[in-house]
Design an enzyme around this catalytic site. Structure first.
Site, short mmCIF file in Angstrom:
data_model
loop_
_atom_site.label_atom_id
_atom_site.label_comp_id
_atom_site.label_asym_id
_atom_site.label_seq_id
_atom_site.Cartn_x
_atom_site.Cartn_y
_atom_site.Cartn_z
N TYR A 309 0.85 -1.19 0.00
CA TYR A 309 0.00 0.00 0.00
C TYR A 309 0.89 1.24 0.00
O TYR A 309 1.74 1.41 0.87
CB TYR A 309 -0.89 -0.04 1.24
CG TYR A 309 -1.97 1.01 1.34
CD1 TYR A 309 -2.20 1.95 0.33
CD2 TYR A 309 -2.79 1.07 2.45
CE1 TYR A 309 -3.19 2.89 0.44
CE2 TYR A 309 -3.81 2.02 2.56
CZ TYR A 309 -3.99 2.93 1.55
OH TYR A 309 -4.98 3.88 1.67
N CYS A 310 0.68 2.13 -0.99
CA CYS A 310 1.38 3.41 -1.07
C CYS A 310 2.90 3.17 -1.09
O CYS A 310 3.39 2.43 -1.93
CB CYS A 310 0.95 4.32 0.08
SG CYS A 310 1.57 6.01 -0.02
N LEU A 311 3.67 3.78 -0.17
CA LEU A 311 5.11 3.55 -0.15
C LEU A 311 5.42 2.08 0.07
O LEU A 311 6.43 1.57 -0.44
CB LEU A 311 5.77 4.37 0.98
CG LEU A 311 5.52 5.87 1.03
CD1 LEU A 311 6.37 6.51 2.11
CD2 LEU A 311 5.82 6.52 -0.30
N PHE A 337 -1.61 -1.10 -4.02
CA PHE A 337 -2.65 -0.09 -3.77
C PHE A 337 -2.01 1.30 -3.86
O PHE A 337 -1.12 1.63 -3.08
CB PHE A 337 -3.27 -0.25 -2.38
CG PHE A 337 -3.86 -1.59 -2.08
CD1 PHE A 337 -4.36 -2.41 -3.09
CD2 PHE A 337 -3.93 -2.05 -0.78
CE1 PHE A 337 -4.90 -3.64 -2.79
CE2 PHE A 337 -4.47 -3.28 -0.46
CZ PHE A 337 -4.96 -4.09 -1.48
#
Length: 578
Positions: A309-311, A337
């Site tokens: 997710y993200c980073l 994501f």
């Protein structure tokens, strides 16, 4: 006594000065802003043709607006002189069509339009500097929006009249209470309605591994049979993991468990000054790779569905590419994501990333050894100033409304820090130099390529993402030689991901691109794939099932014999670190 070398003394002085400045500039480099402004000012002052055009444009628009304003006082059904940009909902309410508020709103939009014209399209101005100046002009103009003042906002005026001024008194009380909490560094009582372990992050499980950087949580199964391949979720270290385990009704973890998956979650340590030298390699090796090793011992001879997710998604992609380079075949699939891999068009966040800004931020971090939450909050507040700043001021201080708290807002307030070295490496190697997409990113002193990844990929982007714009996330399709299922869902960076089945007004688009497909431009992709109502969680679960093998008995919680005993109950200890 050993004396500090003279160059180090000078550097230390600079760092102290920049760190003190940064407390009052929300982490923005004065030099970076000045450079952008001077680039624009010098070029516009040496473009008399453009200046004449700007004056002529302003006079023509103002004359036409004056005539429109005269008619608007009589005919309130008159078409607006200027229509708000898509996404700008400040003046959408019909009350803004009434005189004199319609004139106020249209006058403000006219100024916004003129300043956009004045700050863009100047020959010779660097694109980055043009974006910074245009953005700064918008932020400055937002100060004078009629929505932000009691006498020019019809909602505030009407409520004050209807309540006999009580709404303004309540707003003043809200302001004084917030000032008190801020000055005394007290928690806001309204934020205490949701708490980790009480009504957040309550899915049962056990911490089965812990090192200085992570706790690995294994969740208790809720079905008699599970898919053979477990799921490992890697959240971003800028956030607490429980955004994916919020309340019971919108917990992605619980959803996956109920669908028959074995779920593991990384919970990141909240770094302090002792962790200043943790770098990207530590987050990769002591984070994802150690978690994979633990899962291999707990669920032996099974491949793993890696989710980021993200980073955390960017880091998961790096891990998958490094494993593919080294012929490590422990992954069954990769799910991302709102994770960027090509940072050439990373949205308005790039306004805060150039050599001057990064050098300034490094000096700020040097003082403490980490980037704290307040320094990070400044940039994100500016990117979404209406949602995060002005709308709250109007709602709580002018209308006197009580702040509305929910589980996602409570999670959003529970942010984390980032170590000096890791954050500097991340911004320079990925955002500034774009090493990952360019094949220059090194893992264990050897470059990796995303084209080596062969496992199927499920990639989710959100329509209103200010952190990872969906067109930037979409670039993943051009960087991989494997099947990519790309999903574009409604909502923003966080709310679009926490999109459980049954959530109202949710929709998404889904398309599959194989390794043999030619490049499809993002806007073409948008036109080719129809919108579907509902939650993207459901097709993702189907995708996980399709890329899994047989059903099996749920694994034991941990494996003490292999060195991974169940240590503590979920949510563990790291999630409580402040």
């Amino acid at each position: 006594m050993t004396r500090m070398p003279l160059p180090e003394i000078k550097n230390s002085i600079d760092r102290v000065i920049h760190a003190i400045e940064g407390r009052y500039t929300s982490g923005l480099s004065p030099a970076s802003l000045t450079l952008a402004y001077m680039d624009w000012l010098i070029h516009v002052s040496h473009s008399p043709g453009k200046m004449n055009e700007m004056v002529e444009n302003g006079l023509r628009k103002f004359s036409a607006f004056t005539l429109w304003a005269a008619r608007a006082g009589i005919d309130q059904d008159a078409a607006p002189f200027i229509r708000s940009l898509p996404g700008d909902r400040r003046f959408n309410d019909p009350v803004w069509k009434r005189f004199p508020y319609n004139v106020m709103a249209q006058s403000f939009l006219l100024q916004e339009q003129w300043w956009h014209y004045a700050t863009t399209g100047i020959p010779g101005v660097a694109k980055h500097h043009e974006n910074v100046v245009s953005f700064a002009a918008r932020q400055w103009l937002d100060l004078f929006s009629p929505t932000n003042y009691p006498l020019t906002n019809p909602h505030v005026v009407e409520k004050a009249i209807n309540t006999g001024g009580q709404s303004l008194m309540q707003g003043m009380q809200n302001l004084l209470e917030d000032m008190q909490h801020s000055l005394l560094e007290e928690p806001d009582p309204d934020s205490q309605a949701f708490a980790v372990g009480k009504n957040l992050a309550c899915t049962p499980g056990k911490v089965v591994y812990r090192n200085r950087l992570i706790e690995l949580i294994q969740y208790t199964p809720t079905t008699d049979k599970v898919t053979a391949e477990p799921v490992l979720i890697t959240p971003a270290w800028i956030m607490k993991y429980y955004i994916l385990d919020l309340s019971e009704h919108n917990s992605m973890v619980r959803y996956l468990l109920d669908k028959g998956h074995t779920v593991f979650m990384i919970s990141w340590h909240n770094p302090d000054a002792r962790d200043r030298d943790l770098g990207m390699s530590d987050y990769l090796n002591r984070g994802i790779m150690e978690a994979l090793k633990a899962i291999n011992a707990i669920v032996p001879e099974r491949k793993i569905h890696l989710v980021g997710y993200c980073l955390g998604g960017t880091l998961a992609t790096i891990a998958a590419a490094a494993m593919a380079r080294d012929n490590d075949d422990r992954l069954q699939s990769l799910t991302l994501f709102t994770a960027q891999t090509d940072f050439t068009e990373a949205g308005e966040l790039m306004l805060f990333i150039d050599e001057s800004q990064l050098s300034y931020m490094e000096d700020m971090m040097w003082e403490k050894g980490y980037l704290d939450t307040q320094q990070m909050a400044g940039a994100f507040t500016l990117l979404r100033s209406y949602d995060l700043l002005w709308s709250r001021i109007v709602s709580e201080y002018l209308l006197g409304e009580s702040p509305r708290q929910n589980d996602l807002m409570s999670w959003n307030a529970d942010s984390t820090r980032m170590p000096y070295r890791m954050h500097s490496e991340y911004l320079r190697r990925l955002f500034l130099n774009n090493d990952l997409a360019s094949g220059r990113f090194l893992v264990n002193d050897r470059p990796i390529s995303l084209r080596d990844i062969r496992v199927p990929v499920f990639c989710v982007a959100t329509q209103k993402d200010h952190v990872a714009p969906w067109r930037s996330v979409y670039k993943l399709n051009d960087l991989m030689n494997t099947e990519v299922t790309f999903v574009l869902t409604s909502g923003g960076h966080n709310a679009g991901i926490v999109s459980e089945p049954g959530h109202p007004r949710r929709h998404y688009q889904l398309g599959i691109q194989t390794a043999e497909d030619k490049h499809i431009p993002a806007d073409d992709w948008l036109q080719r794939h129809e919108s579907r109502e509902g939650s993207w969680w459901e097709p993702w679960n189907q995708w996980l099932d399709q890329h899994s093998t047989e059903k099996a008995e749920p694994p034991a919680m941990g494996n003490a014999e292999a060195g991974y005993p169940a240590i503590d109950p979920a949510p563990g200890n790291y999630v409580f670190e402040r």
